[in-house]
Design an enzyme around this catalytic site. Structure first.
Site, short mmCIF file in Angstrom:
data_model
loop_
_atom_site.label_atom_id
_atom_site.label_comp_id
_atom_site.label_asym_id
_atom_site.label_seq_id
_atom_site.Cartn_x
_atom_site.Cartn_y
_atom_site.Cartn_z
N ASP A 138 -0.84 2.45 -5.42
CA ASP A 138 -0.78 1.02 -5.74
C ASP A 138 -2.07 0.62 -6.44
O ASP A 138 -3.08 1.32 -6.34
CB ASP A 138 -0.59 0.21 -4.46
CG ASP A 138 -1.72 0.41 -3.46
OD1 ASP A 138 -2.60 -0.47 -3.37
OD2 ASP A 138 -1.75 1.47 -2.79
N ASN A 140 -9.05 2.97 -1.43
CA ASN A 140 -9.55 3.89 -0.41
C ASN A 140 -8.86 5.25 -0.43
O ASN A 140 -9.48 6.26 -0.11
CB ASN A 140 -9.44 3.26 0.98
CG ASN A 140 -10.46 2.16 1.17
OD1 ASN A 140 -11.52 2.18 0.56
ND2 ASN A 140 -10.15 1.21 2.02
N ASN A 179 -6.90 5.99 4.16
CA ASN A 179 -8.33 6.26 4.04
C ASN A 179 -8.71 7.74 4.15
O ASN A 179 -9.83 8.11 3.85
CB ASN A 179 -9.12 5.47 5.08
CG ASN A 179 -9.02 3.98 4.84
OD1 ASN A 179 -8.42 3.52 3.87
ND2 ASN A 179 -9.60 3.20 5.73
N HIS A 195 0.82 -1.21 0.00
CA HIS A 195 0.00 0.00 0.00
C HIS A 195 0.86 1.27 0.00
O HIS A 195 0.34 2.36 -0.18
CB HIS A 195 -0.91 -0.01 1.23
CG HIS A 195 -2.35 0.27 0.94
ND1 HIS A 195 -2.91 0.23 -0.32
CD2 HIS A 195 -3.37 0.60 1.78
CE1 HIS A 195 -4.19 0.52 -0.24
NE2 HIS A 195 -4.50 0.75 1.01
#
Length: 187
Positions: free
Chosen positions: A92, A113, A67, A19
Site C-alpha cells: 500500500d 514499515n 513491521n 495495509h
C-alpha cells in the site's frame, strides 16, 4: 525464478484493511489465473509455488506482521538462492490516491514499515515494487492504515485490480523498464 511478496497483516481483524493491499492483490491474481492450490506455510509466510510463462514463481504473504516482513523475505531469498532483483513487493502507499499505482525498480521505503523491514533484512533497496494508493489521513496514520475500506472504496479497488492483474501478467512476460513505461503513465 521470481518471488512476489504481497505485504499485509495476518488475522481476520486485518482483512480488507488499507495495509493489506498486498495480500488482497496476491489473492485476486491467483484467483484470476485460476490457481487453486492452497497456501502452504514456510519461513514465517504463507506461500504458493506455481509456474507462469514457463518460469517458477513463488507468491508469499509474510505472517510476521508488517513491521517484520523482511524476516520472511530474507528466508525465501536465501533458501531459493535468489537475488533482490528477482523480487516484486506489492504494498500500500499513503502518498498515492486510492485507485492509483506506481511501479518502481528500487528506492527508499517512503516511510512504509514493511518496506523498511525488507530493506533492512536484505541490506539493499534494489528490489522492484508495485505501490498501490490508499490515499492519506494525515491526522491518524496508524489507525487509518489499519482501518477497513468502505463499500464504495472496495468497488474502486475492484476496478483497479482488473488493471493490476494485467500489470502482473505483463510483469511475468516483459522487462521491467517496458512495464513501467506501459503502466506508470496510466496509474
Amino acid at each position: 525464478m521470481k518471488l512476489v511478496v504481497g505485504l499485509g497483516n495476518k488475522g481476520r481483524e486485518y482483512e480488507n484493511t488499507r495495509h493489506n493491499m498486498g495480500f488482497m492483490l496476491v489473492d485476486r491474481y491467483l484467483q484470476y489465473k485460476n490457481i487453486t492450490d492452497k497456501f502452504k506455510e514456510k519461513f514465517n509466510a504463507m506461500y504458493i509455488e506455481t509456474t507462469i510463462n514457463n518460469e517458477k514463481v513463488i507468491f508469499i504473504k509474510p505472517m510476521t506482521y508488517m513491521n517484520n516482513s523482511g524476516i520472511a523475505v530474507r528466508s525465501f531469498l536465501d533458501f531459493y538462492k535468489l537475488n533482490s532483483e528477482d523480487i516484486l513487493v506489492i504494498s500500500d502507499d499513503l502518498d498515492l490516491d486510492l485507485g492509483k499505482f506506481r511501479l518502481r525498480r528500487n528506492g527508499s521505503s517512503g516511510g512504509h514499515n514493511g518496506l523498511k523491514s525488507i530493506i533492512s533484512h536484505l541490506g539493499t533497496d534494489n528490489f522492484k515494487r508495485l505501490r498501490i494508493g490508499i490515499s492519506n489521513d494525515k491526522d491518524d496514520v496508524i489507525n487509518y492504515v489499519l482501518s477497513k475500506f468502505s463499500k464504495k472504496e472496495l468497488s474502486e479497488i475492484d476496478i483497479m485490480f482488473d488493471t493490476l492483474v494485467d500489470v502482473l501478467d505483463d510483469y511475468f512476460g516483459m522487462d521491467f523498464t517496458s512495464l513501467m513505461s506501459k503502466y506508470n503513465r496510466k496509474g
